[in-house]
Scaffold this active site. Structure first.
Site, PDB file in Angstrom:
ATOM      1  N   SER A   1       0.824  -1.200   0.000  1.00 29.41           N
ATOM      2  CA  SER A   1       0.000   0.000   0.000  1.00 29.41           C
ATOM      3  C   SER A   1       0.866   1.261   0.000  1.00 29.41           C
ATOM      4  O   SER A   1       1.973   1.264   0.536  1.00 29.41           O
ATOM      5  CB  SER A   1      -0.879  -0.001   1.258  1.00 29.41           C
ATOM      6  OG  SER A   1      -1.964   0.877   1.140  1.00 29.41           O
ATOM      7  N   PRO A   2       0.374   2.341  -0.608  1.00 25.64           N
ATOM      8  CA  PRO A   2       1.115   3.603  -0.534  1.00 25.64           C
ATOM      9  C   PRO A   2       1.183   4.079   0.911  1.00 25.64           C
ATOM     10  O   PRO A   2       0.157   4.153   1.592  1.00 25.64           O
ATOM     11  CB  PRO A   2       0.298   4.555  -1.415  1.00 25.64           C
ATOM     12  CG  PRO A   2      -1.067   3.948  -1.492  1.00 25.64           C
ATOM     13  CD  PRO A   2      -0.881   2.472  -1.377  1.00 25.64           C
TER      14      PRO A   2
ATOM     15  N   ALA B   1       1.423   8.598  -1.478  1.00 21.72           N
ATOM     16  CA  ALA B   1       0.639   9.723  -1.977  1.00 21.72           C
ATOM     17  C   ALA B   1       1.566  10.886  -2.290  1.00 21.72           C
ATOM     18  O   ALA B   1       2.286  11.375  -1.417  1.00 21.72           O
ATOM     19  CB  ALA B   1      -0.412  10.134  -0.947  1.00 21.72           C
TER      20      ALA B   1
ATOM     21  N   GLN C   1       0.559   6.836  -6.331  1.00 24.56           N
ATOM     22  CA  GLN C   1      -0.711   7.446  -5.942  1.00 24.56           C
ATOM     23  C   GLN C   1      -0.548   8.963  -6.000  1.00 24.56           C
ATOM     24  O   GLN C   1       0.365   9.519  -5.379  1.00 24.56           O
ATOM     25  CB  GLN C   1      -1.105   7.023  -4.527  1.00 24.56           C
ATOM     26  CG  GLN C   1      -2.482   7.492  -4.091  1.00 24.56           C
ATOM     27  CD  GLN C   1      -2.797   7.050  -2.671  1.00 24.56           C
ATOM     28  OE1 GLN C   1      -2.314   7.646  -1.715  1.00 24.56           O
ATOM     29  NE2 GLN C   1      -3.605   6.010  -2.539  1.00 24.56           N
TER      30      GLN C   1
ATOM     31  N   TYR D   1      -8.861  13.883   2.014  1.00 21.44           N
ATOM     32  CA  TYR D   1      -8.082  14.809   1.196  1.00 21.44           C
ATOM     33  C   TYR D   1      -9.006  15.518   0.194  1.00 21.44           C
ATOM     34  O   TYR D   1     -10.203  15.296   0.163  1.00 21.44           O
ATOM     35  CB  TYR D   1      -6.913  14.083   0.552  1.00 21.44           C
ATOM     36  CG  TYR D   1      -5.975  13.508   1.600  1.00 21.44           C
ATOM     37  CD1 TYR D   1      -5.443  14.337   2.599  1.00 21.44           C
ATOM     38  CD2 TYR D   1      -5.658  12.153   1.638  1.00 21.44           C
ATOM     39  CE1 TYR D   1      -4.619  13.822   3.588  1.00 21.44           C
ATOM     40  CE2 TYR D   1      -4.831  11.636   2.630  1.00 21.44           C
ATOM     41  CZ  TYR D   1      -4.313  12.468   3.607  1.00 21.44           C
ATOM     42  OH  TYR D   1      -3.515  11.966   4.586  1.00 21.44           O
TER      43      TYR D   1
ATOM     44  N   ARG E   1      -8.296   5.289  -5.235  1.00 19.63           N
ATOM     45  CA  ARG E   1      -8.634   4.962  -3.844  1.00 19.63           C
ATOM     46  C   ARG E   1      -9.839   5.814  -3.472  1.00 19.63           C
ATOM     47  O   ARG E   1      -9.812   7.044  -3.598  1.00 19.63           O
ATOM     48  CB  ARG E   1      -7.463   5.231  -2.901  1.00 19.63           C
ATOM     49  CG  ARG E   1      -7.847   5.051  -1.426  1.00 19.63           C
ATOM     50  CD  ARG E   1      -6.643   4.947  -0.510  1.00 19.63           C
ATOM     51  NE  ARG E   1      -6.093   3.592  -0.534  1.00 19.63           N
ATOM     52  CZ  ARG E   1      -5.126   3.172   0.280  1.00 19.63           C
ATOM     53  NH1 ARG E   1      -4.587   4.000   1.171  1.00 19.63           N
ATOM     54  NH2 ARG E   1      -4.672   1.936   0.217  1.00 19.63           N
TER      55      ARG E   1
ATOM     56  N   LEU F   1      -6.191  -3.334   8.136  1.00 18.65           N
ATOM     57  CA  LEU F   1      -5.887  -4.322   9.174  1.00 18.65           C
ATOM     58  C   LEU F   1      -5.965  -5.754   8.653  1.00 18.65           C
ATOM     59  O   LEU F   1      -6.555  -6.639   9.276  1.00 18.65           O
ATOM     60  CB  LEU F   1      -6.811  -4.123  10.378  1.00 18.65           C
ATOM     61  CG  LEU F   1      -6.671  -2.770  11.093  1.00 18.65           C
ATOM     62  CD1 LEU F   1      -7.633  -2.662  12.260  1.00 18.65           C
ATOM     63  CD2 LEU F   1      -5.241  -2.543  11.576  1.00 18.65           C
TER      64      LEU F   1
ATOM     65  N   ARG G   1       1.030  -1.534   7.276  1.00 16.94           N
ATOM     66  CA  ARG G   1       1.761  -1.799   8.526  1.00 16.94           C
ATOM     67  C   ARG G   1       2.315  -3.216   8.573  1.00 16.94           C
ATOM     68  O   ARG G   1       3.374  -3.447   9.156  1.00 16.94           O
ATOM     69  CB  ARG G   1       0.860  -1.526   9.726  1.00 16.94           C
ATOM     70  CG  ARG G   1       0.449  -0.063   9.865  1.00 16.94           C
ATOM     71  CD  ARG G   1      -0.430   0.157  11.085  1.00 16.94           C
ATOM     72  NE  ARG G   1      -0.881   1.541  11.182  1.00 16.94           N
ATOM     73  CZ  ARG G   1      -2.013   2.003  10.686  1.00 16.94           C
ATOM     74  NH1 ARG G   1      -2.823   1.199  10.031  1.00 16.94           N
ATOM     75  NH2 ARG G   1      -2.340   3.263  10.828  1.00 16.94           N
TER      76      ARG G   1
END
Length: 377
Positions: free
Chosen positions: A23-24, A58, A101, A183, A231, A302, A325
């Site tokens: 993931s970014p 991003a 991204q 955002y 996204r 998660l 993570r």
């Protein structure tokens, strides 16, 4: 039984070797938007991970579109040259397709880095003016953004297109636009932050208008044989906010514009949201969007256990999973997942002695007592 997590996925001219995406992840460590040695180490590690896709964090499409002074950008020749250096190394040594991204922070910009407190920049920290759909601050004690004018909207749309053109010059495999996490484009989509009374506010269709205009222009500037994704948010987790039904409507419009997939996240537009955090807490949002629109969907949130990731794909809840993570905790997550699921994954020949299929008896395992961290946003 063949692992579904480790089956390929075709997106236009790109074939991902498996359904696992790095993931970014914002690193807040750039120099005026330019990548540096930290990004070389960070992205380089994941470039040899065997994942199906590596997403660059991003990246702001204009200098005021960054979240913090340390955020990556793709708004200048200097930014482009610095990122080209990192990408070249990842290509030379790596085994993973690379995407980026592109984003604009809107009212969430002019913020401190997380380790500096994460709040709005103070007067002595070189703050900048922010813009949003409406002149509504993100939270108490935050700066009030300026409501975007027609000139602002044209400039920002063109900035997204310019960054897309730079991404094409860099030879990246995929571009993804950020329409979530509170955002700028999410600020237009959500009725919590968009109180406009012109053509860009009010009904769901009007709130979608500016993001859709930006995306149409970006898709036209991006090579037709390369995939383009978004996204999106699945819900604001607040009554009166953006809902999962809105996400379905938005994804339907995105698919019609030639967007190849959506990554369904949630929250971020308000600090008052009550988010039910837990393993895979956003998977149901991705599943609904996928089921009701037919668009390729990526689940995120998660996801840490390989067997959980396998079920998400095997049950048809999503076509890809993104982990953040979990990869920070274990950059070799893909290799360990392949072992757990009886599959195989790419690895660099320099690390071949860790692979049991090449060196019998060499299989390395984490100690059984080693804790697993909560993973991936």
């Amino acid at each position: 039984m063949t692992s579904q997590l480790f089956t390929p996925l075709a997106l236009r001219g790109l074939t991902m070797p498996n359904r696992i995406v790095v993931s970014p992840m914002c690193q807040y460590s750039a120099d005026d938007g330019s990548a540096n040695d930290w990004h070389m180490m960070h992205l380089g590690s994941f470039a040899v991970s065997g994942a199906g896709l590596l997403m660059i964090e991003a990246s702001g499409v204009e200098r005021p579109g960054r979240i913090t002074h340390g955020c990556l950008g793709l708004y200048s020749d200097t930014n482009e040259l610095a990122l080209a250096h990192v990408i070249a190394a990842c290509r030379h040594w790596g085994n993973v397709p690379i995407g980026i991204q592109l984003a604009h922070a809107g009212r969430k910009g002019s913020a401190q880095r997380p380790w500096e407190g994460g709040g709005p920049l103070k007067p002595d920290q070189d703050p900048w003016e922010t813009v949003s759909s409406s002149a509504i601050p993100m939270a108490e004690n935050w700066h009030t953004p300026r409501a975007a004018t027609s000139d602002d909207l044209a400039r920002i749309r063109d900035a997204f297109v310019d960054a897309t053109t730079r991404a094409a010059r860099l030879g990246l495999d995929l571009v993804e636009i950020h329409c979530a996490h509170g955002y700028l484009l999410h600020q237009f989509l959500s009725p919590l932050s968009n109180h406009r009374t012109d053509a860009y506010g009010g009904s769901t269709a009007k709130r979608m208008r500016f993001p859709l205009e930006v995306i149409a222009a970006m898709r036209a500037a991006w090579p037709a044989n390369k995939p383009f994704g978004a996204r999106i948010t699945g819900t604001d987790w607040i009554e009166g906010g953006f809902t999962d039904q809105d996400a379905v409507a938005f994804a339907t419009e995105l698919k019609a514009l030639g967007v190849d997939y959506v990554c369904v996240s949630s929250g971020g537009v308000s600090l008052k949201a009550s988010i039910p955090l837990g393993p895979g807490y956003q998977v149901a949002l991705a599943a609904r969007v996928r089921r009701e629109t037919g668009i390729i969907a990526r689940a995120v949130g998660l996801i840490v256990d390989p067997h959980h990731a396998e079920r998400i794909i095997a049950d048809g809840d999503a076509d890809m999973v993104a982990l953040a993570r979990a990869f920070l905790d274990d950059p070799r997550w893909v290799w360990h997942a392949a072992e757990a699921l009886g599959a195989s994954a790419a690895f660099p020949r320099q690390y071949a002695r860790t692979r049991p299929e090449l060196w019998p008896g060499s299989k390395l395992r984490r100690p059984p007592s080693a804790p697993q961290s909560a993973a991936a946003q």
